[in-house]
Write a protein that holds these residues in place. Structure first.
Motif, mmCIF file in Angstrom:
data_model
loop_
_atom_site.group_PDB
_atom_site.id
_atom_site.type_symbol
_atom_site.label_atom_id
_atom_site.label_comp_id
_atom_site.label_asym_id
_atom_site.label_seq_id
_atom_site.Cartn_x
_atom_site.Cartn_y
_atom_site.Cartn_z
ATOM 1 N N LEU A 16 40.083 26.580 25.557
ATOM 2 C CA LEU A 16 38.923 25.705 25.479
ATOM 3 C C LEU A 16 38.170 25.713 26.810
ATOM 4 C CD1 LEU A 16 39.732 22.932 27.190
ATOM 5 C CD2 LEU A 16 41.029 22.443 25.119
ATOM 6 N N LYS A 17 36.917 25.298 26.744
ATOM 7 C CA LYS A 17 36.053 25.243 27.914
ATOM 8 C C LYS A 17 35.401 23.870 28.009
ATOM 9 C CE LYS A 17 36.557 29.673 28.933
ATOM 10 N NZ LYS A 17 37.317 30.106 30.138
ATOM 11 N N ILE A 18 34.962 23.507 29.194
ATOM 12 C CA ILE A 18 34.207 22.269 29.362
ATOM 13 C C ILE A 18 32.945 22.343 28.495
ATOM 14 C CG2 ILE A 18 32.872 20.893 30.997
ATOM 15 C CD1 ILE A 18 34.899 21.705 33.152
ATOM 16 N N GLY A 19 32.700 21.281 27.759
ATOM 17 C CA GLY A 19 31.564 21.234 26.846
ATOM 18 C C GLY A 19 31.920 21.510 25.407
ATOM 19 N N ASP A 20 33.110 22.085 25.161
ATOM 20 C CA ASP A 20 33.542 22.363 23.794
ATOM 21 C C ASP A 20 33.742 21.069 23.009
ATOM 22 O OD1 ASP A 20 33.551 25.066 24.235
ATOM 23 O OD2 ASP A 20 35.727 25.303 24.203
ATOM 24 N N VAL A 21 33.525 21.164 21.694
ATOM 25 C CA VAL A 21 33.849 20.080 20.768
ATOM 26 C C VAL A 21 34.909 20.595 19.809
ATOM 27 C CG1 VAL A 21 33.013 18.540 18.968
ATOM 28 C CG2 VAL A 21 31.567 19.043 20.947
ATOM 29 N N LEU A 22 36.036 19.906 19.742
ATOM 30 C CA LEU A 22 37.177 20.307 18.917
ATOM 31 C C LEU A 22 37.338 19.326 17.763
ATOM 32 C CD1 LEU A 22 39.664 21.009 21.846
ATOM 33 C CD2 LEU A 22 38.272 22.687 20.619
ATOM 34 N N GLU A 23 37.475 19.863 16.550
ATOM 35 C CA GLU A 23 37.657 19.033 15.352
ATOM 36 C C GLU A 23 38.938 19.470 14.643
ATOM 37 O OE1 GLU A 23 33.592 18.479 13.222
ATOM 38 O OE2 GLU A 23 33.516 20.412 14.290
ATOM 39 N N GLY A 24 39.990 18.678 14.795
ATOM 40 C CA GLY A 24 41.262 18.960 14.148
ATOM 41 C C GLY A 24 41.394 18.159 12.865
ATOM 42 N N SER A 25 41.676 18.845 11.751
ATOM 43 C CA SER A 25 41.733 18.183 10.456
ATOM 44 C C SER A 25 43.035 18.500 9.735
ATOM 45 C CB SER A 25 40.565 18.629 9.561
ATOM 46 O OG SER A 25 39.321 18.351 10.161
ATOM 47 N N ILE A 26 43.544 17.524 8.997
ATOM 48 C CA ILE A 26 44.686 17.732 8.114
ATOM 49 C C ILE A 26 44.387 17.053 6.794
ATOM 50 C CG2 ILE A 26 47.152 17.366 7.729
ATOM 51 C CD1 ILE A 26 47.605 17.466 10.699
ATOM 52 N N GLU A 27 44.637 17.770 5.729
ATOM 53 C CA GLU A 27 44.417 17.281 4.373
ATOM 54 C C GLU A 27 45.089 15.918 4.161
ATOM 55 O OE1 GLU A 27 45.357 18.897 -0.174
ATOM 56 O OE2 GLU A 27 46.119 19.976 1.589
ATOM 57 N N ASN A 28 44.367 15.011 3.532
ATOM 58 C CA ASN A 28 44.837 13.662 3.195
ATOM 59 C C ASN A 28 44.990 12.737 4.402
ATOM 60 O OD1 ASN A 28 44.950 14.309 0.464
ATOM 61 N ND2 ASN A 28 47.101 14.916 0.565
ATOM 62 N N ILE A 29 44.648 13.224 5.593
ATOM 63 C CA ILE A 29 44.737 12.363 6.775
ATOM 64 C C ILE A 29 43.360 12.140 7.399
ATOM 65 C CG2 ILE A 29 45.746 12.022 9.064
ATOM 66 C CD1 ILE A 29 48.143 13.661 8.151
ATOM 67 N N ILE B 299 45.850 22.510 7.202
ATOM 68 C CA ILE B 299 45.656 22.108 8.592
ATOM 69 C C ILE B 299 44.673 23.070 9.253
ATOM 70 C CG2 ILE B 299 47.813 23.332 9.187
ATOM 71 C CD1 ILE B 299 48.159 21.355 11.515
ATOM 72 N N THR B 300 43.609 22.518 9.873
ATOM 73 C CA THR B 300 42.563 23.364 10.439
ATOM 74 C C THR B 300 42.092 22.837 11.790
ATOM 75 O OG1 THR B 300 40.745 22.147 9.388
ATOM 76 C CG2 THR B 300 41.703 23.974 8.143
ATOM 77 N N MET B 301 41.491 23.738 12.554
ATOM 78 C CA MET B 301 40.804 23.368 13.783
ATOM 79 C C MET B 301 39.473 24.096 13.834
ATOM 80 S SD MET B 301 40.596 21.757 16.712
ATOM 81 C CE MET B 301 42.159 21.287 17.455
ATOM 82 N N THR C 38 40.163 13.656 10.282
ATOM 83 C CA THR C 38 39.715 14.556 11.347
ATOM 84 C C THR C 38 39.637 13.802 12.667
ATOM 85 O OG1 THR C 38 38.385 15.877 9.792
ATOM 86 C CG2 THR C 38 37.834 16.069 12.123
ATOM 87 N N ILE C 39 40.101 14.446 13.725
ATOM 88 C CA ILE C 39 39.868 13.922 15.075
ATOM 89 C C ILE C 39 38.858 14.849 15.743
ATOM 90 C CG2 ILE C 39 42.083 12.770 15.315
ATOM 91 C CD1 ILE C 39 43.114 15.130 16.920
ATOM 92 N N THR C 40 37.947 14.260 16.520
ATOM 93 C CA THR C 40 36.882 15.024 17.167
ATOM 94 C C THR C 40 36.844 14.649 18.648
ATOM 95 O OG1 THR C 40 35.585 15.010 15.115
ATOM 96 C CG2 THR C 40 34.431 15.572 17.157
ATOM 97 N N ASN C 41 37.037 15.642 19.495
ATOM 98 C CA ASN C 41 37.129 15.380 20.935
ATOM 99 C C ASN C 41 36.298 16.391 21.703
ATOM 100 O OD1 ASN C 41 40.090 14.988 19.626
ATOM 101 N ND2 ASN C 41 39.574 13.283 20.962
ATOM 102 N N LYS C 42 35.487 15.899 22.613
ATOM 103 C CA LYS C 42 34.703 16.761 23.498
ATOM 104 C C LYS C 42 35.452 16.975 24.801
ATOM 105 C CE LYS C 42 30.101 17.466 25.440
ATOM 106 N NZ LYS C 42 28.725 16.977 25.528
ATOM 107 N N VAL C 43 35.333 18.169 25.369
ATOM 108 C CA VAL C 43 36.000 18.509 26.624
ATOM 109 C C VAL C 43 35.020 18.262 27.765
ATOM 110 C CG1 VAL C 43 37.225 20.278 27.921
ATOM 111 C CG2 VAL C 43 37.341 20.265 25.414
ATOM 112 N N ILE C 44 35.452 17.474 28.752
ATOM 113 C CA ILE C 44 34.602 17.191 29.911
ATOM 114 C C ILE C 44 35.323 17.585 31.187
ATOM 115 C CG2 ILE C 44 33.432 15.316 28.690
ATOM 116 C CD1 ILE C 44 35.076 13.332 30.382
ATOM 117 N N GLY C 45 34.580 17.696 32.278
ATOM 118 C CA GLY C 45 35.192 18.021 33.558
ATOM 119 C C GLY C 45 35.840 16.805 34.190
ATOM 120 N N GLY C 46 36.866 17.067 35.003
ATOM 121 C CA GLY C 46 37.595 15.984 35.645
ATOM 122 C C GLY C 46 36.943 15.544 36.940
#
Length: 254
Positions: free
Chosen positions: A231-244, A180-182, A246-254
């Protein structure tokens, strides 16, 4: 092993599909009870994936990795730390996370998410995996400066978009030894194994089911390893789990 997705077609109607050879075959019926796979197909790279389930509740587990306990010098929990996130926190695997104006310290946590397949109440640990439909990836986003400020964790955990989920539900895999990684802006910040959980997936299902009835589609997010960070606005987060995947989400301002 089967790989289920939830997609949004051109009519903006969500439906489930079964992923095979980069083609998504439309599924009719309820994937948790009875369904049929149709011949209607969509290329995976031409469709928009939604969050793969619509739970009645999301049950969170805090401080459930040995490496996280060691890094923070915290006491090892003697029983699971349980909290709830509302279903309105859920977004799709590639949708943006909105940084709330109320908070100034927001963090991320990659987690293995367990999707319940049938009604579970007072389940024994040795039978618990019989109640699992499959597994997906979650990012448990938290407004740390609001966590506990007004009592429970609800405010800090409950903002809209604070639970990216997906990209698939994968069935038939062993949840006990998955990498499991980020990655935050391309840099690996979390890298561990589900074997480092303090409380196993079967134990958590049994424990939670003694408190509340789990329904098909409900999700248990099982804690995060060491390395979760701000995290900060503008960051890109990639969460991965083996055999499943990756999800990739960018952080934006509200």
């Amino acid at each position: 092993m089967e790989i289920f997705v939830k997609i949004n077609d051109k009519t903006h109607k969500d439906f489930f599909g079964l992923l095979e050879n980069n083609q998504v075959l439309k599924v009719n019926g309820d994937i948790f009870t009875e369904y049929t796979v149709t011949e209607e197909s969509y290329p995976l790279d031409e469709i928009k994936l939604s969050a793969p389930c619509e739970p009645s509740k999301i049950v969170g587990i805090g401080l459930n990795y040995k490496d996280a306990v060691e890094k923070t010098n915290a006491s090892t929990p003697v029983e699971p730390i349980v909290f709830l996130k509302p279903p309105t926190t859920i977004i799709g695997p590639y949708d943006p996370i909105i940084y709330p104006a109320m908070s100034k310290v927001v963090t991320y946590e990659v987690e293995l998410a367990v999707v319940i397949g049938k009604k579970a109440k007072n389940v024994s640990e040795d039978k618990a995996l019989d109640y699992v439909f499959g597994y997906t990836i979650a990012n448990d986003v938290t407004a740390k400066d609001l966590l506990g400020k007004y009592g429970p964790w609800d405010i800090g955990k409950g903002f809209d978009t604070f639970l990216p989920l997906g990209p698939y539900i994968v069935t038939g895999i062993d949840p006990s030894k998955l990498r499991i990684t980020m990655r935050q802006n391309g840099v690996t910040t979390q890298d561990s194994c589900t074997c480092n959980m303090i409380f196993s997936v079967p134990y958590l299902i049994g424990y939670v089911s003694k408190i509340m009835t789990l329904l098909p589609g409900d999700v248990i997010i099982t804690g995060t390893p060491a390395g979760a960070s701000e995290l900060k606005i503008g960051d890109v987060l990639e969460g991965s789990i083996e055999n499943i995947g990756t999800i990739t989400n960018k952080v934006i301002g509200g």
